[in-house]
Design an enzyme around this catalytic site. Structure first.
Site, PDB file in Angstrom:
ATOM      1  N   ARG A  75      -7.992   7.944   4.458  1.00 18.47           N
ATOM      2  CA  ARG A  75      -7.002   7.939   5.545  1.00 18.47           C
ATOM      3  C   ARG A  75      -7.728   7.655   6.841  1.00 18.47           C
ATOM      4  O   ARG A  75      -8.502   8.477   7.340  1.00 18.47           O
ATOM      5  CB  ARG A  75      -6.266   9.284   5.616  1.00 18.47           C
ATOM      6  CG  ARG A  75      -5.456   9.593   4.383  1.00 18.47           C
ATOM      7  CD  ARG A  75      -4.363   8.575   4.155  1.00 18.47           C
ATOM      8  NE  ARG A  75      -3.514   8.941   3.022  1.00 18.47           N
ATOM      9  CZ  ARG A  75      -2.481   8.234   2.634  1.00 18.47           C
ATOM     10  NH1 ARG A  75      -2.151   7.123   3.271  1.00 18.47           N
ATOM     11  NH2 ARG A  75      -1.758   8.627   1.609  1.00 18.47           N
ATOM     12  N   ALA A  87       2.648  10.416  -3.384  1.00 20.02           N
ATOM     13  CA  ALA A  87       3.594  10.567  -2.279  1.00 20.02           C
ATOM     14  C   ALA A  87       3.940   9.203  -1.723  1.00 20.02           C
ATOM     15  O   ALA A  87       3.187   8.249  -1.885  1.00 20.02           O
ATOM     16  CB  ALA A  87       2.981  11.437  -1.172  1.00 20.02           C
ATOM     17  N   GLU A 104       7.360   7.129  -6.544  1.00 16.12           N
ATOM     18  CA  GLU A 104       5.959   7.281  -6.198  1.00 16.12           C
ATOM     19  C   GLU A 104       5.123   7.808  -7.360  1.00 16.12           C
ATOM     20  O   GLU A 104       3.984   7.393  -7.544  1.00 16.12           O
ATOM     21  CB  GLU A 104       5.807   8.177  -4.970  1.00 16.12           C
ATOM     22  CG  GLU A 104       6.403   7.569  -3.718  1.00 16.12           C
ATOM     23  CD  GLU A 104       5.811   6.218  -3.343  1.00 16.12           C
ATOM     24  OE1 GLU A 104       4.582   6.020  -3.497  1.00 16.12           O
ATOM     25  OE2 GLU A 104       6.580   5.343  -2.892  1.00 16.12           O
ATOM     26  N   GLU A 108       2.172   5.298  -8.290  1.00 17.26           N
ATOM     27  CA  GLU A 108       0.809   5.708  -7.943  1.00 17.26           C
ATOM     28  C   GLU A 108      -0.002   6.236  -9.117  1.00 17.26           C
ATOM     29  O   GLU A 108      -1.207   6.023  -9.170  1.00 17.26           O
ATOM     30  CB  GLU A 108       0.837   6.725  -6.805  1.00 17.26           C
ATOM     31  CG  GLU A 108       1.304   6.089  -5.506  1.00 17.26           C
ATOM     32  CD  GLU A 108       1.070   6.944  -4.283  1.00 17.26           C
ATOM     33  OE1 GLU A 108       0.789   8.157  -4.428  1.00 17.26           O
ATOM     34  OE2 GLU A 108       1.167   6.398  -3.176  1.00 17.26           O
ATOM     35  N   GLU A 155      -4.421   2.053  -0.945  1.00 13.09           N
ATOM     36  CA  GLU A 155      -4.015   2.348  -2.325  1.00 13.09           C
ATOM     37  C   GLU A 155      -4.845   1.583  -3.343  1.00 13.09           C
ATOM     38  O   GLU A 155      -5.073   2.060  -4.446  1.00 13.09           O
ATOM     39  CB  GLU A 155      -2.541   2.009  -2.529  1.00 13.09           C
ATOM     40  CG  GLU A 155      -1.589   2.951  -1.846  1.00 13.09           C
ATOM     41  CD  GLU A 155      -0.140   2.551  -2.063  1.00 13.09           C
ATOM     42  OE1 GLU A 155       0.141   1.360  -2.331  1.00 13.09           O
ATOM     43  OE2 GLU A 155       0.723   3.433  -1.971  1.00 13.09           O
TER      44      GLU A 155
END
Length: 195
Positions: A75, A87, A104, A108, A155
């Site tokens: 992040r 998320a 999600e 993910e 991602e």
């Protein structure tokens, strides 16, 4: 009077967009007045910055062995690679948070779930943002294809792994995991007797 949050809206004299590019978030400056301000110097308008955000759904999935699918994801604002839960953003106005959570989980970590429990909906940082987090517990996990969804940006580099619930819980309590959504989801699930 019951101890509870209550809906309330104070008058806004003016609002100015400081940043709006059609992407996920926008920033605006509101001139807010106290309710019942009389214009005679009492309750002069004050400026508040507001980050508009569509909200997000977060999934604490627990498999039959008590393990939690997690992500290790960079992040940039914090410059940390956080341990997180699957998320994602509520992409469309009015989009159902449970449907976002299901999407999600599939996109993910390539899982689907048979059982869903809403843990809570909380405001991430209401002093500056309208971002709301919808936290869900998912069980009855089965493999699922992410379909044509392609991982991109951060991602594309995230690591997916499973960790025992108790180990994650301990890592939150001793500060090794500091991402607010995973911490809150783990604490809520334990407090509610769900994990």
């Amino acid at each position: 009077m019951p101890i509870a949050d209550r809906p309330e809206s104070w008058p806004v004299g003016s609002s100015e967009d400081l940043h709006r590019d059609g992407w996920v978030v926008a920033l605006r400056s509101d001139q807010v007045r106290l309710p019942g301000a009389d214009g005679n110097g009492k309750g002069a308008p004050f400026r508040r910055l507001v980050v508009e955000h569509p909200g997000a759904a977060i999934v604490l999935a627990i498999d039959e062995d008590g393990r939690v699918p997690c992500l290790q994801q960079y992040r940039h604002p914090a410059q940390i690679s956080f341990v997180e839960l699957p998320a994602g953003l509520c992409d469309e106005p009015g989009e159902d948070a449970l449907e976002v959570a299901k999407r999600e989980l599939r996109e993910e970590v390539e899982l689907a779930a048979d059982e869903w429990v809403h843990l809570a909906s909380v405001w991430a940082s209401p002093g500056i943002s309208a971002e709301q987090h919808h936290l869900y517990l998912a069980r009855g996990l089965t493999p699922a294809s992410r379909g044509d969804f392609a991982l991109h940006a951060e991602e594309a580099e995230m690591e997916v792994f499973r960790a025992p619930f108790d180990e994650l819980y301990a890592a939150v309590l001793d500060g090794r995991i500091a991402d607010a959504p995973i911490a809150l989801a783990l604490l809520l699930a334990r407090a509610k007797g769900l994990a």
